[in-house]
Scaffold this active site. Structure first.
Site, PDB file in Angstrom:
ATOM      1  N   ASP A   1       0.846  -1.188   0.000  1.00 31.60           N
ATOM      2  CA  ASP A   1       0.000   0.000   0.000  1.00 31.60           C
ATOM      3  C   ASP A   1       0.889   1.248   0.000  1.00 31.60           C
ATOM      4  O   ASP A   1       1.890   1.323   0.708  1.00 31.60           O
ATOM      5  CB  ASP A   1      -0.912  -0.009   1.231  1.00 31.60           C
ATOM      6  CG  ASP A   1      -2.087   0.935   1.084  1.00 31.60           C
ATOM      7  OD1 ASP A   1      -3.229   0.474   0.971  1.00 31.60           O
ATOM      8  OD2 ASP A   1      -1.856   2.182   1.083  1.00 31.60           O
ATOM      9  N   ILE A   2       0.492   2.234  -0.779  1.00 27.06           N
ATOM     10  CA  ILE A   2       1.266   3.477  -0.913  1.00 27.06           C
ATOM     11  C   ILE A   2       1.212   4.331   0.354  1.00 27.06           C
ATOM     12  O   ILE A   2       2.092   5.166   0.583  1.00 27.06           O
ATOM     13  CB  ILE A   2       0.749   4.271  -2.143  1.00 27.06           C
ATOM     14  CG1 ILE A   2       1.807   5.196  -2.698  1.00 27.06           C
ATOM     15  CG2 ILE A   2      -0.539   5.017  -1.836  1.00 27.06           C
ATOM     16  CD1 ILE A   2       1.474   5.772  -4.077  1.00 27.06           C
TER      17      ILE A   2
ATOM     18  N   ASN B   1     -12.885  -2.988   2.531  1.00 27.95           N
ATOM     19  CA  ASN B   1     -13.903  -1.957   2.699  1.00 27.95           C
ATOM     20  C   ASN B   1     -14.830  -1.979   1.489  1.00 27.95           C
ATOM     21  O   ASN B   1     -14.363  -2.001   0.353  1.00 27.95           O
ATOM     22  CB  ASN B   1     -13.244  -0.578   2.838  1.00 27.95           C
ATOM     23  CG  ASN B   1     -12.303  -0.510   4.025  1.00 27.95           C
ATOM     24  OD1 ASN B   1     -12.621  -1.005   5.097  1.00 27.95           O
ATOM     25  ND2 ASN B   1     -11.134   0.092   3.832  1.00 27.95           N
TER      26      ASN B   1
ATOM     27  N   GLY C   1     -15.458   3.220   3.863  1.00 25.59           N
ATOM     28  CA  GLY C   1     -14.113   3.725   3.629  1.00 25.59           C
ATOM     29  C   GLY C   1     -13.473   3.266   2.342  1.00 25.59           C
ATOM     30  O   GLY C   1     -12.260   3.436   2.154  1.00 25.59           O
ATOM     31  N   GLN C   2     -14.251   2.690   1.424  1.00 28.59           N
ATOM     32  CA  GLN C   2     -13.651   2.260   0.148  1.00 28.59           C
ATOM     33  C   GLN C   2     -13.324   3.484  -0.708  1.00 28.59           C
ATOM     34  O   GLN C   2     -14.178   4.356  -0.905  1.00 28.59           O
ATOM     35  CB  GLN C   2     -14.608   1.333  -0.626  1.00 28.59           C
ATOM     36  CG  GLN C   2     -13.976   0.761  -1.883  1.00 28.59           C
ATOM     37  CD  GLN C   2     -14.857  -0.291  -2.584  1.00 28.59           C
ATOM     38  OE1 GLN C   2     -16.016  -0.480  -2.222  1.00 28.59           O
ATOM     39  NE2 GLN C   2     -14.277  -0.950  -3.572  1.00 28.59           N
ATOM     40  N   SER C   3     -12.092   3.546  -1.194  1.00 29.86           N
ATOM     41  CA  SER C   3     -11.691   4.673  -2.040  1.00 29.86           C
ATOM     42  C   SER C   3     -11.301   4.223  -3.444  1.00 29.86           C
ATOM     43  O   SER C   3     -11.298   5.028  -4.369  1.00 29.86           O
ATOM     44  CB  SER C   3     -10.529   5.443  -1.397  1.00 29.86           C
ATOM     45  OG  SER C   3      -9.412   4.605  -1.236  1.00 29.86           O
TER      46      SER C   3
ATOM     47  N   HIS D   1     -10.256  -5.324  -3.275  1.00 30.30           N
ATOM     48  CA  HIS D   1      -8.918  -5.518  -2.707  1.00 30.30           C
ATOM     49  C   HIS D   1      -9.029  -5.912  -1.250  1.00 30.30           C
ATOM     50  O   HIS D   1      -9.945  -5.492  -0.549  1.00 30.30           O
ATOM     51  CB  HIS D   1      -8.052  -4.269  -2.864  1.00 30.30           C
ATOM     52  CG  HIS D   1      -8.700  -2.997  -2.380  1.00 30.30           C
ATOM     53  ND1 HIS D   1      -9.646  -2.336  -3.120  1.00 30.30           N
ATOM     54  CD2 HIS D   1      -8.532  -2.278  -1.245  1.00 30.30           C
ATOM     55  CE1 HIS D   1     -10.034  -1.250  -2.466  1.00 30.30           C
ATOM     56  NE2 HIS D   1      -9.379  -1.189  -1.311  1.00 30.30           N
TER      57      HIS D   1
ATOM     58  N   HIS E   1      -6.906  -5.695   2.167  1.00 31.22           N
ATOM     59  CA  HIS E   1      -5.763  -5.142   2.894  1.00 31.22           C
ATOM     60  C   HIS E   1      -5.237  -6.243   3.818  1.00 31.22           C
ATOM     61  O   HIS E   1      -6.023  -6.912   4.504  1.00 31.22           O
ATOM     62  CB  HIS E   1      -6.196  -3.987   3.792  1.00 31.22           C
ATOM     63  CG  HIS E   1      -6.758  -2.789   3.091  1.00 31.22           C
ATOM     64  ND1 HIS E   1      -6.030  -1.639   2.888  1.00 31.22           N
ATOM     65  CD2 HIS E   1      -7.992  -2.542   2.575  1.00 31.22           C
ATOM     66  CE1 HIS E   1      -6.793  -0.735   2.283  1.00 31.22           C
ATOM     67  NE2 HIS E   1      -7.989  -1.254   2.087  1.00 31.22           N
TER      68      HIS E   1
END
Ligand code: AMP
Ligand code: ZN
Length: 112
Positions: A30-31, A85, A91-93, A98, A100
Site C-alpha cells: 500500500d502506498i 472496505n 471507507g472504500q476509495s 482488494h 488489505h
C-alpha cells in the site's frame, strides 16, 4: 476497466511495489501504509467490491485467501488483519476489489 487505478497497476501502467503475482491475483504494498506491514491483494479480473462478488466470479476470492496465508507464512507473520472496505461509508476509495493485509502493531476492535 480502462479508468480503474488497480487495473492500471496490474497492467504495469502505474508503478507498484510488487509482493506477489500469479495468473489470478496481484499483491503489492500500500502506498500509504497503516501498519508496519500493509499490502493489498487484488484479483486480476476487475470486480468492483465485495458487493460485486457473484457465484461466477467468486473462485478468485478463495484463491486470494490462500495466497494471503502463503505470503504471511513466508514473511513469518502469524498475527495480522485482513480487511476489505465495501462502499463509501465503509471507507472504500478504490473501486476494484482488494484485501488489505495489515500486521506488525497492536490493533483495536471495533475498527473506527
Ligand atoms: P480502500 O480505501 O479500502 O479502497 O483502499 C485503497 C487503498 O489503496 C488505500 O489504502 C490506498 O493507500 C491504496 N492506494 C491508492 N493508490 C495506490 C497506489 N498507486 N499504490 C498502492 N496503493 C495505493
Ligand atoms: Zn479494476
Amino acid at each position: 476497466m480502462s479508468d480503474c487505478l488497480f487495473c492500471k497497476i496490474i497492467a504495469g501502467e502505474i508503478p507498484s511495489k510488487k509482493v506477489y503475482e500469479d495468473d489470478q491475483c496481484y499483491a503489492f504494498y500500500d502506498i500509504d501504509p497503516q501498519a508496519p506491514v500493509h499490502f493489498l491483494v487484488i484479483p486480476k479480473a476487475h470486480i468492483g467490491s465485495c458487493g460485486a462478488i457473484t457465484e461466477e466470479n467468486s473462485v478468485v476470492v478463495g484463491h486470494i485467501f490462500q495466497v494471503i496465508s502463503k505470503l504471511t507464512h513466508e514473511m513469518g507473520i502469524t498475527d495480522f488483519r485482513v480487511v476489505s472496505n465495501c462502499g463509501e461509508q465503509a471507507g472504500q476509495s478504490v473501486y476494484h476489489l482488494h484485501f488489505h493485509v495489515l500486521s506488525g502493531r497492536d490493533m483495536t476492535w471495533p475498527p473506527g
